[in-house]
Scaffold this motif. Sequence first.
Motif, short mmCIF file in Angstrom:
data_model
loop_
_atom_site.label_atom_id
_atom_site.label_comp_id
_atom_site.label_asym_id
_atom_site.label_seq_id
_atom_site.Cartn_x
_atom_site.Cartn_y
_atom_site.Cartn_z
N GLN A 138 -9.16 -14.60 -23.84
CA GLN A 138 -10.58 -14.63 -23.52
C GLN A 138 -11.19 -13.23 -23.50
O GLN A 138 -12.36 -13.06 -23.91
CB GLN A 138 -10.83 -15.34 -22.19
CG GLN A 138 -10.20 -14.73 -20.98
CD GLN A 138 -10.47 -15.57 -19.73
OE1 GLN A 138 -11.09 -16.64 -19.80
NE2 GLN A 138 -10.00 -15.09 -18.60
N CYS A 142 -11.77 -12.42 -27.04
CA CYS A 142 -12.88 -13.23 -27.55
C CYS A 142 -14.23 -12.67 -27.10
O CYS A 142 -15.20 -12.66 -27.88
CB CYS A 142 -12.73 -14.67 -27.10
SG CYS A 142 -11.37 -15.57 -27.90
N PHE A 182 -13.40 -18.67 -34.68
CA PHE A 182 -13.65 -19.03 -33.28
C PHE A 182 -13.29 -20.49 -33.01
O PHE A 182 -12.63 -20.82 -32.03
CB PHE A 182 -15.13 -18.80 -32.94
CG PHE A 182 -15.50 -17.35 -32.77
CD1 PHE A 182 -14.52 -16.37 -32.71
CD2 PHE A 182 -16.83 -16.97 -32.67
CE1 PHE A 182 -14.86 -15.03 -32.56
CE2 PHE A 182 -17.17 -15.65 -32.51
CZ PHE A 182 -16.19 -14.67 -32.46
N HIS A 189 -9.59 -21.30 -32.74
CA HIS A 189 -8.96 -20.89 -31.48
C HIS A 189 -9.65 -21.49 -30.25
O HIS A 189 -9.43 -21.02 -29.14
CB HIS A 189 -8.93 -19.37 -31.39
CG HIS A 189 -8.04 -18.72 -32.40
ND1 HIS A 189 -6.68 -18.64 -32.25
CD2 HIS A 189 -8.31 -18.15 -33.61
CE1 HIS A 189 -6.13 -18.03 -33.29
NE2 HIS A 189 -7.10 -17.72 -34.13
N LEU A 227 -12.95 -21.71 -29.52
CA LEU A 227 -14.17 -21.02 -29.06
C LEU A 227 -15.37 -21.64 -29.77
O LEU A 227 -15.48 -21.56 -31.00
CB LEU A 227 -14.06 -19.53 -29.37
CG LEU A 227 -15.15 -18.61 -28.80
CD1 LEU A 227 -15.11 -18.65 -27.27
CD2 LEU A 227 -14.95 -17.18 -29.28
N LEU A 282 -14.64 -21.59 -24.19
CA LEU A 282 -13.27 -21.45 -24.68
C LEU A 282 -12.42 -22.58 -24.10
O LEU A 282 -12.16 -22.63 -22.90
CB LEU A 282 -12.69 -20.10 -24.28
CG LEU A 282 -11.24 -19.81 -24.71
CD1 LEU A 282 -11.12 -19.82 -26.22
CD2 LEU A 282 -10.76 -18.49 -24.13
#
Length: 222
Positions: A110, A113, A160, A163, A165, A206
């Motif tokens: 995170q 990200c 994104f 994963h 996101l 997320l």
Amino acid sequence: MAAVAQCVRGALRPRLPLLSVALRTSPRLLCAATQQKNTGQNLEEDQSQSQNEQKVEPSSAEKLLGEEKAKLEEQLKEVTEKYKRALADAENVRQRSQKLVEEAKLYGIQSFCKDLLEVADILEKATESVPKEEIKDENPHLKSLYEGLVMTEMQIQKVFKKHGLLRLNPVGAKFDPYEHEALFHTAAEGQEPGTIALVSKIGYKLHGRTLRPALVGVVKDA
């Protein structure tokens, strides 16, 4: 017949002194017999008493064994309860540890990200800042640059999504304090109060957890 009777009397005469002696000694024999009888009765009484004692002793031993058995059963019960509680605690620790490991796998990226979100924001602003009327074949360099920015933005959104996101663009949705952050309230015709009228900054989640809330303007009551 007279001769036979005479012979019988002759045969008994020599034994009369022995009979008299036996009669004289009979009190001693009677006393000895009495003593033997009393002795036999005493032996029987002693044996009976010893048997009663033997009967009493096993009952006391059985009582002691019963008490000891009850204590051992109680101790076994306590140990079993402690063992079960220990197993339950160990299982809870295992589940918590497993959950922490899984969360670490999911949310360990995170911070990375969040840093990438700034890059995505810059790309979005760059594509929005290009005048659409200038994107023509007469401006091949600008057109190629714009198309490259759009492709980069699409690719980063794919990464994104891969994963876990996801974007939050909640225009027209109901305000949710867990996903949105209200910057201001505004009046908007045709929209219900409490809904989102404007998004000034895109939010992201997320794996279902809000990583960055969307910065929004909320419709106020008239």
